[in-house]
Design a protein around this motif. Structure first.
Motif, PDB file in Angstrom:
ATOM      1  N   LYS A 165      18.697  11.701  19.456  1.00 47.88           N
ATOM      2  CA  LYS A 165      18.126  12.157  18.193  1.00 47.88           C
ATOM      3  C   LYS A 165      18.434  13.631  17.989  1.00 47.88           C
ATOM      4  O   LYS A 165      18.741  14.365  18.939  1.00 47.88           O
TER       5      LYS A 165
ATOM      6  N   LEU B  56      26.584  17.033  15.793  1.00 44.44           N
ATOM      7  CA  LEU B  56      26.303  15.648  15.426  1.00 44.44           C
ATOM      8  C   LEU B  56      27.280  14.685  16.092  1.00 44.44           C
ATOM      9  O   LEU B  56      26.898  13.577  16.481  1.00 44.44           O
TER      10      LEU B  56
ATOM     11  N   ILE C  68      25.812  11.695  18.292  1.00 47.17           N
ATOM     12  CA  ILE C  68      26.153  10.301  18.009  1.00 47.17           C
ATOM     13  C   ILE C  68      26.802   9.659  19.231  1.00 47.17           C
ATOM     14  O   ILE C  68      26.511   8.512  19.582  1.00 47.17           O
TER      15      ILE C  68
ATOM     16  N   VAL D  62      15.721  12.844  13.286  1.00 44.43           N
ATOM     17  CA  VAL D  62      16.418  11.636  12.861  1.00 44.43           C
ATOM     18  C   VAL D  62      17.289  11.092  13.997  1.00 44.43           C
ATOM     19  O   VAL D  62      17.653  11.814  14.926  1.00 44.43           O
ATOM     20  N   SER D  63      17.633   9.814  13.863  1.00 41.89           N
ATOM     21  CA  SER D  63      18.631   9.186  14.726  1.00 41.89           C
ATOM     22  C   SER D  63      19.944   9.145  13.940  1.00 41.89           C
ATOM     23  O   SER D  63      20.031   8.454  12.927  1.00 41.89           O
ATOM     24  N   PRO D  64      20.960   9.895  14.358  1.00 37.25           N
ATOM     25  CA  PRO D  64      22.208   9.960  13.583  1.00 37.25           C
ATOM     26  C   PRO D  64      23.158   8.810  13.925  1.00 37.25           C
ATOM     27  O   PRO D  64      23.265   8.421  15.097  1.00 37.25           O
ATOM     28  N   TYR D  65      23.856   8.270  12.905  1.00 41.28           N
ATOM     29  CA  TYR D  65      24.773   7.156  13.131  1.00 41.28           C
ATOM     30  C   TYR D  65      26.214   7.454  12.724  1.00 41.28           C
ATOM     31  O   TYR D  65      27.145   7.034  13.384  1.00 41.28           O
TER      32      TYR D  65
ATOM     33  N   LEU E  14      25.161  12.755   6.160  1.00 41.53           N
ATOM     34  CA  LEU E  14      24.767  12.214   7.452  1.00 41.53           C
ATOM     35  C   LEU E  14      23.992  10.926   7.186  1.00 41.53           C
ATOM     36  O   LEU E  14      22.984  10.926   6.471  1.00 41.53           O
TER      37      LEU E  14
ATOM     38  N   ALA F 254      18.282   7.946  20.520  1.00 42.04           N
ATOM     39  CA  ALA F 254      18.279   7.552  19.119  1.00 42.04           C
ATOM     40  C   ALA F 254      17.887   6.085  18.978  1.00 42.04           C
ATOM     41  O   ALA F 254      18.116   5.272  19.879  1.00 42.04           O
TER      42      ALA F 254
ATOM     43  N   CYS G  59      21.619   8.220   8.709  1.00 44.68           N
ATOM     44  CA  CYS G  59      20.703   8.290   9.847  1.00 44.68           C
ATOM     45  C   CYS G  59      19.432   7.506   9.560  1.00 44.68           C
ATOM     46  O   CYS G  59      19.309   6.846   8.520  1.00 44.68           O
TER      47      CYS G  59
END
Length: 359
Positions: free
Chosen positions: A178, A169, A173, A207-210, A221, A249, A223
């Motif tokens: 994604k 991750l 990020i 998902v789009s992780p932030y 997480l 993402a 996201c």
């Protein structure tokens, strides 16, 4: 090679190892409260490492370690000594009370270890390994004080992929990519299985992780799920089979409720007390006076208090709607939602439905 007290010993130690053994002695047997003289270092070299060295050699190697940048403290003590040649007393300085300074104080290590022991997102074996590494950052005396610390609680995760997930991750990020993963859940046999769809197939999450963040002993997480326009939170200890995708993402600024701004983690965590994913808004609550500390603990000091009397206090707070709802339900009957009206009606209906179960 022999071992004594957990320390490696060679039948005959090479002289090149002298400086390393002295450093190891300082790491293991010294701290600010337990200082060592040159004689005591020599005794430990002989008893623990099977090596003999005179004081001149010990002092020379200690000075070399200082020159190499190791944080070694010592005391200079004046000493009078009779010169056999002249018969006169001569003043000189003896270096003693050596100890190695630490990156962390014992109190800081204790705090870190406590945090590990009471976290629920780390598998037991990995938690124990981390605790041992932290213990190794201090002297043996710190270890002896750790014997009374609480045992790791039951209920820790069984998912051993956590550290791999963190690494992947971090990479996703950083590269703004994604990710896809399966999500674990417990069943009545008390074992974890990937969540499935209604047709029995394993459900894949894209998902789009932030960001990754810890809250209340759990790791999340933050996201955005592909099929929605808002923010979602997933438990890190329940994510498995994670892979990084080639697809870029989605930018956090484009999500509903982001206001065109990047993720402000401090603000996000303050508003999402229970890490629920829902809209944010202003709410007014009537609370019992003894709940003031709980309100500040949960929502921070940006809340506003008004209309204070012996019966209660009105609180105005900007937070995640589901967090406000959960807070109100958790402290029934000492919390009443005054507004917004839609949330008030929703919680009232849920409480009435719950009351039916007790009739």
């Amino acid at each position: 090679m022999l071992r004594q007290g957990g320390v490696a010993m060679y039948a005959k130690q090479p002289k090149k190892l002298l400086i390393m053994n002295i450093l190891d002695i300082l790491q293991r047997y010294s701290d600010e409260k337990h200082r060592l003289s040159q004689r005591e270092i020599g005794d430990l070299l002989r008893s623990r490492y099977g090596m003999t060295a005179d004081r001149k050699a010990i002092k020379r190697n200690l000075m070399d370690l200082l020159e190499y940048g190791f944080g070694i403290e010592y005391t200079e003590k004046p000493r009078s000594r009779l010169n056999p040649g002249t018969g006169q007393l001569e003043e000189n300085v003896v270096l003693t009370d050596f100890y190695l300074t630490r990156e962390f104080t014992d109190a800081e290590l204790r705090l870190l270890i406590d945090s590990l022991l009471f976290s629920q997102h780390l598998p037991r074996s990995q938690c124990n390994a981390l605790v041992e590494k932290l213990k190794g950052l201090s002297s043996q005396y710190f270890r002896s004080h750790m014997k009374h610390m609480s045992k790791i609680r039951e209920g820790q995760t069984d998912n051993r992929q956590l550290f791999l997930n963190i690494e992947l991750l971090d990479e996703a990020i950083e590269k703004r990519k994604k990710v896809a993963f399966h999500y674990l859940e417990y069943r009545t046999d008390k074992r974890q299985y990937p969540r499935i769809r209604s047709d029995g197939s394993v459900r894949e999450y894209v998902v789009s992780p932030y960001q990754m963040a810890a809250k209340e002993g759990k790791y999340y997480l933050i996201c955005n799920s592909d099929q929605y326009d808002d923010v979602a939170n997933y438990r890190m200890d329940r994510i498995c089979d994670l892979i990084i995708l080639e697809e870029s993402a989605r930018a956090f600024e484009t999500l509903k409720g982001a206001g065109g701004c990047a993720l402000n983690l401090e603000d996000y965590m303050k508003r999402h007390v229970y890490m629920y994913a829902s809209g944010d808004g202003m709410a007014r609550l009537r609370i019992a006076p003894f709940l003031v500390s709980d309100v500040i603990d949960l929502f921070g000091k940006d809340v506003t208090f008004s209309d204070e009397n012996d019966d209660g206090i009105t609180v105005t707070v900007y937070a995640n709607e589901m967090s406000i709802e959960q807070f109100a339900k958790s402290y029934v009957p000492h919390v009443t939602i005054l507004g917004p009206e839609a949330l008030r009606v929703k919680v009232k209906g849920m409480l009435e439905q719950a009351l039916e179960g007790y009739r």
